[in-house]
Design an enzyme around this catalytic site. Sequence first.
Site, PDB file in Angstrom:
ATOM      1  N   ARG A 189       8.696   9.897  -4.763  1.00 21.80           N
ATOM      2  CA  ARG A 189       9.956   9.224  -5.065  1.00 21.80           C
ATOM      3  C   ARG A 189      11.094  10.228  -4.918  1.00 21.80           C
ATOM      4  O   ARG A 189      10.928  11.424  -5.232  1.00 21.80           O
ATOM      5  CB  ARG A 189       9.871   8.721  -6.510  1.00 21.80           C
ATOM      6  CG  ARG A 189      11.054   7.922  -6.993  1.00 21.80           C
ATOM      7  CD  ARG A 189      11.150   6.576  -6.352  1.00 21.80           C
ATOM      8  NE  ARG A 189      12.020   5.676  -7.087  1.00 21.80           N
ATOM      9  CZ  ARG A 189      12.547   4.577  -6.559  1.00 21.80           C
ATOM     10  NH1 ARG A 189      12.291   4.246  -5.296  1.00 21.80           N
ATOM     11  NH2 ARG A 189      13.304   3.778  -7.272  1.00 21.80           N
ATOM     12  N   THR A 238      12.472  -2.019   2.339  1.00 25.41           N
ATOM     13  CA  THR A 238      11.284  -1.299   1.883  1.00 25.41           C
ATOM     14  C   THR A 238      10.142  -1.819   2.729  1.00 25.41           C
ATOM     15  O   THR A 238      10.278  -2.843   3.383  1.00 25.41           O
ATOM     16  CB  THR A 238      11.036  -1.598   0.376  1.00 25.41           C
ATOM     17  OG1 THR A 238      12.097  -1.002  -0.366  1.00 25.41           O
ATOM     18  CG2 THR A 238       9.729  -1.049  -0.169  1.00 25.41           C
ATOM     19  N   SER A 254      10.155  -0.378  -8.487  1.00 25.39           N
ATOM     20  CA  SER A 254       9.282  -1.542  -8.657  1.00 25.39           C
ATOM     21  C   SER A 254       8.123  -1.521  -7.660  1.00 25.39           C
ATOM     22  O   SER A 254       7.294  -2.435  -7.659  1.00 25.39           O
ATOM     23  CB  SER A 254      10.076  -2.840  -8.445  1.00 25.39           C
ATOM     24  OG  SER A 254      11.133  -2.924  -9.363  1.00 25.39           O
TER      25      SER A 254
HETATM   26  O1  DON Z   1      11.895   1.312  -5.549  1.00 21.48           O
HETATM   27  C1  DON Z   1      12.308   0.161  -5.686  1.00 21.48           C
HETATM   28  O2  DON Z   1      11.929  -0.571  -6.561  1.00 21.48           O
HETATM   29  C2  DON Z   1      13.314  -0.374  -4.698  1.00 21.48           C
HETATM   30  N1  DON Z   1      14.104   0.693  -4.170  1.00 21.48           N
HETATM   31  C3  DON Z   1      12.596  -1.156  -3.655  1.00 21.48           C
HETATM   32  C4  DON Z   1      13.531  -1.825  -2.711  1.00 21.48           C
HETATM   33  C5  DON Z   1      12.928  -2.946  -1.984  1.00 21.48           C
HETATM   34  O3  DON Z   1      11.791  -3.274  -2.097  1.00 21.48           O
HETATM   35  C6  DON Z   1      13.829  -3.702  -1.107  1.00 21.48           C
HETATM   36  N2  DON Z   1      13.042  -4.585  -0.283  1.00 21.48           N
HETATM   37  N3  DON Z   1      13.027  -5.666   0.025  1.00 21.48           N
END
Ligand code: DON
Length: 552
Positions: free
Chosen positions: A89, A362, A434
């Site tokens: 992360r 993502t 998430s």
């Molecule tokens: O880490 C996270 O929870 C977010 N940055 C994830 C973003 C995400 O899944 C966007 N996608 N559709």
Amino acid sequence: MRKLTLVLVCLLVALPASAKPRLGAIASAHPLATEAGFEVLAAGGNACDAAVAVSAALAVVEPVSSGIGGGAFYLIERRGGQALFVDARETAPASATRDMYLGADGEHDRRRSLDGPLAAGIPGEPAALAHVVKRCGRLDLKRTLAPAIRLASEGFEPDAFHLLMAGMRKAALAASPAAAAIFLDNGEAPKAGFRLVQKDLAAVLQRLARAGKAGFYEGETARLIVDGVNAAGGAWTADDLKHYKVVERAPLRGRYRDMDVLTAPPPSSGGVALLAALNILEGFALDLRDSVTGKHLIVEAMRRAYRDRAEYLGDPDFVAMPIAQLIDKNYAAGLRAGIRPDRATPSASLPGAPAGPEGTDTTHFSVVDTHGNVVSATLSVNIPFGSGFVPPGTGILLNDEMDDFSAKEGSPNTYGLIGAHANAIAPGKRPLSSMTPTILRRGDTMAVLGTPGGSRIISMVLLGALEFAAGNDDPAAWVSTGRYHHQFWPDVIEYEPEGLNDTDRAGLERLGHTLKPVDRRYGNMQAIAWQPANGEMKAASDPRRKGSAQVR
Ligand code: DON
């Protein structure tokens, strides 16, 4: 004889759907990334090598969603059962402060936590690629990054989704001359037929391939990143990059009926919330309920799991969290006792803080090799094209993962998620995520799954896991199941067009739920089912997008 040949050809063509493979199974969001993974498996690599090849290829061909300017979680189960979780992360730079995104009026200035270099955390993915290859691969970075380097220097034609998102993020990309030169076409979103060539990114990947982690976090690449960020209003130091480290953490384990769950620990909130919801649901015999009651109970479990997420979770290296309690069966029994089968619980009546809207990118991929290694990985730059900022000379799109912090207590992030002190901004800290890469086992079958989708990731993985737990071993069913979602705040059930039928909607409204249709289908789940005893694998990509799931 001709007939026999024809039958054999048909059998071969039919193999990818479900088969005993020679190499393994890969499900990813892009055909070129899946291809990169198989290239490395064919060269003698295992699932860890393939995971690195797929990740690096996605960084090139799906920059909307993830990249080496972003972060990632890798959940790995090695042959023999040893499980590890690689936390790559992003971290807040040393210059970060708790209130850095508050304007003069004390309110969260969302544009600053979403667009431009100030929105970016220190990237973790390059360090993860180096770590995963060394930790459990058979090949080296030169071999595993080769397909991505080729794709970056030769170019490829982005798909319709990429073009659409480039339009949506045009303003952020246009604000960064280096990003505009690569991702826009004369200042406009490119059109079909555009060829995306990324020479600077190829050179950055080459330095990573040659020198490993130091080839990115020190030397030429690091210098270009720090200079570029600072010239454009950010505040990074050489030490921010040099000191970045992936962290290996113990994955979370749980059980739902006869299903074992292996999933993501903090700084992901996903595993805790997934296990908490499953624990609540375990006492409800969902298989014996009618459709409306079943969905009502699932929503009530989501509501309580997301409430605890907002209240307690953050970076485990910075805050103490009652994880053992949150995933304890007795704690779940207490929460279950507060659920009425005939009535929605207003979120405002539960102790906890209030949270708004959504965002979209993502990526997730799943890999299983024939040696028995499994990788479930979710990677992100946060919203499409991350911060839209590229440090000149690097081709690296930096993330905007800083928006996943709670910029102000109780103020929602781009996914409408609220947070408390546990997820406040601090130097070196990881924003709560998430992302929920997960591996399940029931009887003879393993399920490898995950998806993008911001706050909805957790509810999507929950719905997929419940399909599998109910006895459905076909990954096509997990990835295509209709989706609905409740995240405690706002107190509404969001659903995609096919997520709830007329009877479900009427029934849930009668129970006191407020429904909010999402006018498009959401998620991009990539899943594999594997039966270790006979070697059979099946792979499936979410029908909502254009991924590629193959067994070879
Ligand atoms: O880490 C996270 O929870 C977010 N940055 C994830 C973003 C995400 O899944 C966007 N996608 N559709």
